[in-house]
Design a protein around this motif. Structure first.
Motif, PDB file in Angstrom:
ATOM      1  N   PHE A 132       0.761  -1.445   0.412  1.00 10.94           N
ATOM      2  CA  PHE A 132      -0.074  -0.095  -0.141  1.00 10.94           C
ATOM      3  C   PHE A 132       0.999   1.104  -0.665  1.00 10.94           C
ATOM      4  O   PHE A 132       1.061   2.325  -0.915  1.00 10.94           O
ATOM      5  N   GLU A 136       1.127   3.974  -2.818  1.00 15.04           N
ATOM      6  CA  GLU A 136       0.195   4.938  -2.597  1.00 15.04           C
ATOM      7  C   GLU A 136       1.852   6.205  -2.955  1.00 15.04           C
ATOM      8  O   GLU A 136       1.394   7.495  -3.379  1.00 15.04           O
ATOM      9  N   ILE A 164      -9.430  12.398  -7.668  1.00 10.12           N
ATOM     10  CA  ILE A 164     -10.543  12.068  -7.091  1.00 10.12           C
ATOM     11  C   ILE A 164     -10.841  10.269  -7.476  1.00 10.12           C
ATOM     12  O   ILE A 164     -11.122   9.693  -6.670  1.00 10.12           O
ATOM     13  N   VAL A 167      -7.468   8.516  -5.028  1.00 11.01           N
ATOM     14  CA  VAL A 167      -8.225   8.381  -3.858  1.00 11.01           C
ATOM     15  C   VAL A 167      -9.468   7.398  -3.745  1.00 11.01           C
ATOM     16  O   VAL A 167      -9.469   6.794  -2.771  1.00 11.01           O
ATOM     17  N   LEU A 168     -10.341   7.199  -4.372  1.00  9.21           N
ATOM     18  CA  LEU A 168     -11.860   6.661  -4.209  1.00  9.21           C
ATOM     19  C   LEU A 168     -10.789   5.262  -4.270  1.00  9.21           C
ATOM     20  O   LEU A 168     -11.399   4.056  -3.428  1.00  9.21           O
ATOM     21  N   THR A 170      -8.020   3.959  -3.830  1.00  7.32           N
ATOM     22  CA  THR A 170      -7.266   3.785  -2.381  1.00  7.32           C
ATOM     23  C   THR A 170      -8.312   3.094  -1.802  1.00  7.32           C
ATOM     24  O   THR A 170      -7.741   2.570  -0.848  1.00  7.32           O
ATOM     25  N   ALA A 171      -9.564   3.751  -1.296  1.00  3.82           N
ATOM     26  CA  ALA A 171     -10.582   3.518  -0.063  1.00  3.82           C
ATOM     27  C   ALA A 171     -10.912   2.068  -0.317  1.00  3.82           C
ATOM     28  O   ALA A 171     -11.038   1.459   0.147  1.00  3.82           O
ATOM     29  N   ILE A 172     -11.343   1.673  -2.013  1.00  4.79           N
ATOM     30  CA  ILE A 172     -11.791   1.098  -2.342  1.00  4.79           C
ATOM     31  C   ILE A 172     -10.765  -0.207  -1.945  1.00  4.79           C
ATOM     32  O   ILE A 172     -11.012  -1.572  -0.703  1.00  4.79           O
ATOM     33  N   LEU A 174      -8.076  -0.392   0.630  1.00  2.30           N
ATOM     34  CA  LEU A 174      -7.437  -0.435   1.673  1.00  2.30           C
ATOM     35  C   LEU A 174      -9.046  -0.981   2.159  1.00  2.30           C
ATOM     36  O   LEU A 174      -8.990  -2.037   3.095  1.00  2.30           O
ATOM     37  N   TYR A 175     -10.312  -1.136   1.648  1.00  3.39           N
ATOM     38  CA  TYR A 175     -11.241  -1.781   2.388  1.00  3.39           C
ATOM     39  C   TYR A 175     -11.613  -3.005   2.114  1.00  3.39           C
ATOM     40  O   TYR A 175     -11.813  -4.411   3.291  1.00  3.39           O
ATOM     41  N   PHE A 211     -12.395  -6.376  -4.106  1.00  3.47           N
ATOM     42  CA  PHE A 211     -12.521  -5.025  -4.033  1.00  3.47           C
ATOM     43  C   PHE A 211     -10.835  -4.521  -4.127  1.00  3.47           C
ATOM     44  O   PHE A 211     -10.709  -3.355  -4.976  1.00  3.47           O
TER      45      PHE A 211
END
Lengths: 495, 101
Positions: A132, A136, A164, A167-168, A170-172, A174-175, A211
């Motif tokens: 990760f 990043e 946008i 980062v979206l 990245t969030a997915i 990471l989840y 995911f």
């Protein structure tokens, strides 16, 4: 727990990190007209990072640190060579381009080097946290680089869209990672792989894998998660677009393969069909969209989406058929090496051609071959290589891809091979359209009247290196095969 | 009623869904950033509750990395938004439509 640090294994990262700090400091002490020294330092630093890699490859063996979270095997070394060489070429093609823009030269190199460092870290990661951080660090600086011409509304829009969706994703991602950690109780790939067999019936596991795939597919701009790519490539400075299409795409792509291969082989029945669909869609949608592009950077953006689909084919095919994944891995790496060289060459041609014609529209490139025969020949060379015409390197990439699919066998893989074959033909059409414009169309008065300026030495060097390697691999493919063979070591020593 | 780790996981899933929905339906870039933050915090909550349930430190350590990266990303995002706003005086993503095709 052992915390012994193997400095030789970390040497490439340390050299690049040292260069980053030195570049930032040097920038402070230089007047505007001397800023190119930062570029010189960066280029030397990236080339210096290759020295320990070559030494370790010659020595052989696998070096593992931090309880196996950070592994330097031959696979990682090969990827580091790919990232450093393509980073080197992007740095070279940036020099004159960024100098002409007249602002923030020092910071540009700082950010680009940080991104290269991220991809180096990513290729050694065998642990969700390191992976990760590496990913990043690769993409974070690129949000800023995409918006480098900050007075330009297009560049702003490019970086905002990229940010946008970045980062979206990245969030997915990471989840997915957090669910995977919750289920398996570990962040290390080998431990995850060991825990998977007891959890196969768990629905949350399939969810977390999906995911992860969505997150990685965004980074690799695979269809249907590719919408940001053409807009960002067009609005970003062209060398940054070249970097996005090679390094950052490869980073997302390789991260996905590392996770699937080392951590999740136990549930390939979940991710194999997903990769199959991603590969088929990326090839088809990428190529069909490329057909109607008038801007050459957008055309290359869609072409790179399609090429990523081709790259995914061997791995997806082998996973669906349940055959030897190591074989597919080496086919993918060979494709990646060749793609990086020829695509960077194509982007260098675009930079040179845009300077010559003052435009990025294919129609305005009409007759460029008469105006500047050398550039015309190089355009033909790189676009024919991307189309896969022998004796240029592209044919070998396609050959290895089809060979590994046929080796995998099975109906669904043959369907994928058929889709790939049809797409190769479609791709030839739009690559040939550029060559037709350059050589067969009559040049406009305007183009003939433009003063023929000399190109910067750095862009000539970029073109020379990528041309030399594209022809050399095409005629003597054993060189690329070596990369593929060596990358198989992840199967045994690493992981 | 005993609140187990499962409840926290459920809450995290709901937060994540709200964030994802917000990205899809809101058109102000600043609000979209906030939605991403909500999703990242859902990740943190999942990591912490899973780490606590499993009795390992890995989850908590991961949260630090996520927090730092999220903070860095907000800085980058706000910088980009400021430069967009200077040229356009708008934060709506629908009005940014120069690049398409």
């Amino acid at each position: 727990m052992t915390f012994e640090i193997d400095y030789l294994a970390l040497a490439p990262e340390l050299v690049v990190a040292g260069t980053i700090i030195a570049a930032l400091l040097l920038d402070l002490f230089l007047t505007r007209s001397k800023k190119y020294w930062v570029a010189v330092l960066s280029v030397v630093g990236v080339a210096g990072g290759l020295v320990p890699i070559v030494y370790m490859l010659a020595e052989g063996g696998t070096r593992s640190m931090f309880d196996g979270s950070y592994v330097v095997d031959e696979f990682a070394l090969i990827l580091k060579i790919v990232f450093l060489v393509s980073g080197y070429l992007v740095l070279l093609m940036s020099v004159s381009y960024i100098e002409a823009d007249r602002y923030y030269q020092g910071e540009y190199y700082f950010l680009l080097l940080s991104s290269i460092l991220g991809s180096l870290v990513m290729s050694s990661s065998r642990d969700l946290i390191v992976l990760f951080i590496g990913l990043e660090l690769t993409t974070g600086p690129l949000f800023l680089l995409a918006g480098w011409r900050k007075g330009d509304a297009k560049s702003n829009e490019a970086s905002l869209k990229f940010f946008i969706l970045g980062v979206l994703s990245t969030a997915i991602l990471l989840y997915g990672m957090s669910l995977l950690f919750g289920l398996t109780g570990s962040v290390e790939f080998t431990a995850i792989a060991a825990a998977i067999p007891d959890l196969v019936s768990e629905p949350a596991l399939a969810l977390s894998v999906l995911f992860l795939i969505v997150g990685f597919a965004f980074k690799a701009s695979a269809v249907p998660f590719h919408f940001w790519a053409p807009d960002t490539y067009e609005g970003a400075p062209t060398p940054v677009a070249a970097y996005l299409s090679v390094n950052s795409k490869a980073a997302g792509f390789v991260a996905m393969l590392i996770v699937m291969y080392t951590a999740l082989p136990g549930i390939s029945e979940v991710w194999a069909p997903a990769l199959w669909v991603l590969a088929a869609l990326s090839m088809t949608v990428g190529n069909l969209s490329a057909l109607r592009q008038g801007n050459i950077v957008r055309l290359l953006a869609y072409s790179s989406i399609a090429q990523a689909g081709f790259m995914l084919v061997p791995f997806a095919a082998a996973a669906v058929a349940g055959s030897d994944l190591a074989q597919a891995f080496s086919a993918t790496v060979v494709y990646l090496v060749i793609y990086a060289l020829m695509n960077l060459g194509a982007f260098a041609v675009v930079i040179a051609g845009a300077r010559r014609t003052g435009s990025g529209d294919i129609d305005d490139w009409a007759g460029l071959g008469q105006k500047d025969p050398v550039l015309g020949l190089l355009t033909a060379l790189f676009f024919l290589s991307l189309a896969g015409i022998p004796p240029l390197a592209g044919w070998y990439a396609k050959f290895v891809m089809f060979a590994s699919v046929i080796e995998a066998g099975g109906i669904s893989t043959l369907v994928l091979a058929a889709i790939a074959a049809v797409n190769s033909v479609i791709a030839f059409y739009y690559y040939a359209r550029v060559i037709k414009a350059v050589w067969l169309d009559t040049p406009s008065e305007e183009l003939l009247a433009r003063p023929g300026r000399e190109y910067a030495g750095s862009i000539k060097l970029t073109l020379a290196i990528s041309m030399g390697l594209t022809i050399a691999i095409g005629i003597y493919p054993t060189f690329a095969t070596y990369f593929g063979e060596a990358s198989r070591v992840i199967a045994t020593g690493g992981g | 009623m005993i609140v187990t780790a499962g409840w926290y996981m459920g809450l995290a899933a709901i937060l994540f869904a709200i964030g994802a929905l917000g990205i899809l339906i809101r058109r102000n870039a600043l609000v979209m950033f906030m939605c991403v933050e909500l999703m990242l915090n859902a990740v943190n909550l999942t990591l912490i509750s899973a780490g606590r349930e499993l009795g390992t430190l890995d989850g908590q350590v991961s949260v630090f990395f996520v927090l730092v990266v999220a903070a860095a990303e907000v800085v980058v995002g706000l910088a980009i938004l400021v430069s967009v706003f200077r040229n356009r005086a708008t934060a709506s993503v629908d009005e940014l439509a120069e690049l398409s095709g």
